[in-house]
Write an enzyme that holds these catalytic residues in place. Structure first.
Site, PDB file in Angstrom:
ATOM      1  N   TYR A 464       0.797  -1.234   0.000  1.00  0.00           N
ATOM      2  CA  TYR A 464       0.000   0.000   0.000  1.00  0.00           C
ATOM      3  C   TYR A 464       0.829   1.283   0.000  1.00  0.00           C
ATOM      4  O   TYR A 464       0.442   2.261   0.629  1.00  0.00           O
ATOM      5  CB  TYR A 464      -0.964   0.034   1.198  1.00  0.00           C
ATOM      6  CG  TYR A 464      -1.577  -1.285   1.577  1.00  0.00           C
ATOM      7  CD1 TYR A 464      -2.365  -2.007   0.675  1.00  0.00           C
ATOM      8  CD2 TYR A 464      -1.374  -1.834   2.835  1.00  0.00           C
ATOM      9  CE1 TYR A 464      -2.937  -3.206   1.017  1.00  0.00           C
ATOM     10  CE2 TYR A 464      -1.931  -3.050   3.190  1.00  0.00           C
ATOM     11  CZ  TYR A 464      -2.702  -3.741   2.277  1.00  0.00           C
ATOM     12  OH  TYR A 464      -3.261  -4.941   2.630  1.00  0.00           O
ATOM     13  N   HIS A 465       1.920   1.322  -0.767  1.00  0.00           N
ATOM     14  CA  HIS A 465       2.763   2.520  -0.766  1.00  0.00           C
ATOM     15  C   HIS A 465       3.036   3.061  -2.177  1.00  0.00           C
ATOM     16  O   HIS A 465       4.187   3.328  -2.516  1.00  0.00           O
ATOM     17  CB  HIS A 465       4.099   2.221  -0.078  1.00  0.00           C
ATOM     18  CG  HIS A 465       3.978   1.814   1.350  1.00  0.00           C
ATOM     19  ND1 HIS A 465       4.968   1.080   2.003  1.00  0.00           N
ATOM     20  CD2 HIS A 465       3.008   2.030   2.266  1.00  0.00           C
ATOM     21  CE1 HIS A 465       4.592   0.865   3.245  1.00  0.00           C
ATOM     22  NE2 HIS A 465       3.407   1.436   3.435  1.00  0.00           N
ATOM     23  N   PRO A 466       2.036   3.268  -3.016  1.00  0.00           N
ATOM     24  CA  PRO A 466       2.312   3.796  -4.367  1.00  0.00           C
ATOM     25  C   PRO A 466       2.730   5.266  -4.315  1.00  0.00           C
ATOM     26  O   PRO A 466       2.126   6.075  -3.611  1.00  0.00           O
ATOM     27  CB  PRO A 466       0.975   3.622  -5.100  1.00  0.00           C
ATOM     28  CG  PRO A 466      -0.053   3.671  -4.011  1.00  0.00           C
ATOM     29  CD  PRO A 466       0.587   3.022  -2.820  1.00  0.00           C
TER      30      PRO A 466
END
Length: 528
Positions: A464-466
């Protein structure tokens, strides 16, 4: 009439709304596509497990089929609610290390080195341990020690020590490496999202207007200057003018999508969708980076996990006992930063999130029994993806091509194998003897490197780190300059995780808030 229109009330947008309206003469309109953050699962930390599939607060993105992950379509949850992803995340407060920001500056993000970033981290932070050279104690964002932790989380930390790694009480302290408990963005045992920290205290300001359920369609221009936003609320269309600037804070997916819908992006791509080109910006949507995550799951012989705990009992105890007990857990209670044998410098290159429960497919696939999970990700991937338009309709989701494990040298894949190996090593330590049952994923503890590769291709997921799709830099190809102004036009800035040139070594929420804190000073002229 508004001086500024902010698109997106997420981790960055809430900060901007607060800081800009400190000036009573500055009028701000804040647009958010999602609803208010009213749901109790948002505010009870352990409720995050129930937010996984809740469509009302989640954009529920899916990537295109990933060629290097068995052509799987990957699920990307992103917050669609006041507070954005800070309202649905696991609340781990991590900044990365100084070299991450010094790298930004070296690659053209002038003014974003560690010495410039640290004061804004400190300004945002209210750490319950107090302030010091590295921590703030008077900011709006509360950072706390967990009120409750599972015994398996302590076993994970002890296992790390037994495997030869250091212990670390503060991952944001003088050194990042080691095993320990995460500090979390919580206040009095409740989630402290960007909305709770920055927006709720000021929502009654006369110069701030907040509109939820507002789907932004286009940024409008008078010649080459942004002058407003068209958006829809409840099926009705509106156009609002901004007399100073439009501030885009939609995140790594929505920000490049809206730029392209508004005519700023790769010209040929825009024309294919019938969009008039305002400025040909080939890098809009490019440079997409994300932390790929591999989970190692083990059965527990003791029923101490969170797998079969009654949701009703957790909530009852949480509210009856003053925000304490398992309901105050962020679930990913313990973690680690490890420097592998392949690290090119002194920085940790692997991060762990330990969960005292079985998490498969983001928790959407419930497994029978009790178990525990070690998430492991490679912190500085070399693979790059992109965001493209699926259509010229703002209501259609963008096409996400994450392009995981695509780097030509195969280094990302080698590092993912190393992640799985370190997880296996930690789970083999004496600290887990009292709990260790049969392995779940992978199904055996003796897989070869080749078998681990197949396991990774079959099971790896996003953590969850774009970031990176509106890259900041000093070169002409960067999407925004170091003041976060969009190149080729006037009156428009992008302020969110999409401007990060590269991923930092850790979770991305705290750095996004830091970016917005400094951006507010850039906008008002308080920073150069």
């Amino acid at each position: 009439m508004y001086d500024y229109i902010i698109i997106g009330a997420g981790s960055a947008g809430c900060v901007l709304a607060n800081r800009l309206t400190e000036d009573p003469d500055c009028r701000v309109l804040l647009l958010e596509a999602g609803p208010r953050d009213w749901h109790p699962f948002i505010h009870m930390p352990a409720g995050l497990a129930k937010l996984v599939g809740k469509k009302g607060v989640n954009w529920n993105y899916d990537t295109a089929p990933e060629p290097h992950l068995n052509n799987r379509t990957m699920w990307w949850p992103r917050g669609k609610v006041l507070g954005g992803s800070s309202s649905i995340n696991a609340m781990c407060y991590i900044r990365g290390v100084p070299a991450d920001y010094n790298d930004w500056a070296k690659h053209g993000a002038t003014g974003w080195d560690w010495n410039n970033a640290l004061p804004y981290f400190k300004r945002s932070e209210h750490n319950e341990r107090g302030g010091d050279a590295l921590h703030g104690s008077h900011g709006p964002l509360y950072v706390s020690d967990l009120r409750y932790t599972n015994p398996l989380s302590r076993a994970f930390i002890d296992a790390g020590r037994q495997a030869g790694y250091a212990l670390n009480r503060d991952f944001n302290g003088p050194r990042q490496q080691g095993f320990g408990f995460y500090q979390v963005t919580q206040k009095d045992g409740a989630r402290c999202s960007s909305a709770v920290a920055y927006l709720h205290p000021v929502r009654e300001r006369h110069n701030l207007t907040i509109v939820t359920g507002a789907q932004a369609n286009h940024i409008t221009f008078d010649r080459q200057r942004a002058n407003g936003v068209t958006f829809r609320v409840g099926g009705k269309a509106f156009h609002q003018v901004a007399t100073r600037e439009v501030l885009l804070s939609g995140g790594a997916i929505n920000s490049p999508q809206l730029l392209m819908l508004s005519g700023i992006g790769p010209a040929a791509h825009l024309r294919r969708h019938g969009i008039d080109v305002v400025f040909d910006a080939p890098q809009v949507g490019e440079n997409l980076q994300d932390h790929l995550d591999i989970c190692t799951l083990q059965h527990s012989t003791q029923r101490v996990t969170y797998d079969r705990v009654s949701d009703a009992k957790i909530a009852f105890d949480y509210y009856l006992r003053g925000h304490s007990g398992p309901g105050s857990s962020n679930i990913a209670e313990a973690g680690a930063f490890v420097r592998s044998q392949y690290a090119p410098d002194e920085r940790a290159d692997i991060q762990f999130h330990f969960v005292p429960a079985m998490l498969d497919d983001h928790g959407r696939h419930r497994l029978v029994g009790d178990g525990y999970t070690a998430h492991a990700c490679f912190l500085r991937p070399r693979s790059r993806g992109r965001i493209l338009l699926a259509s010229a309709n703002a209501g259609d989701k963008a096409r996400i091509e994450a392009n995981y494990l695509s780097d030509p040298e195969g280094f990302d894949l080698k590092m993912m194998v190393e992640c799985a190996k370190v997880a296996r090593e930690v789970f083999a330590q004496k600290a887990f003897d009292a709990y260790r049952g049969e392995p779940i994923y992978p199904a055996r503890n003796d897989l070869s490197d080749g078998e681990l590769v197949e396991f990774i291709r079959a099971k790896a997921e996003t953590v969850y780190h774009p970031v990176g799709t509106c890259r900041m830099g000093s070169d002409d190809q960067s999407v925004v300059d170091p003041q976060l102004r969009v190149r080729g036009v006037e009156g428009l800035r992008v302020i969110d995780a999409s401007v990060m040139p590269t991923l930092i070594g850790g979770n991305t929420n705290a750095p996004t808030i830091m970016i917005a804190e400094r951006a507010a000073d850039l906008i008002t002229g308080r920073a150069a």
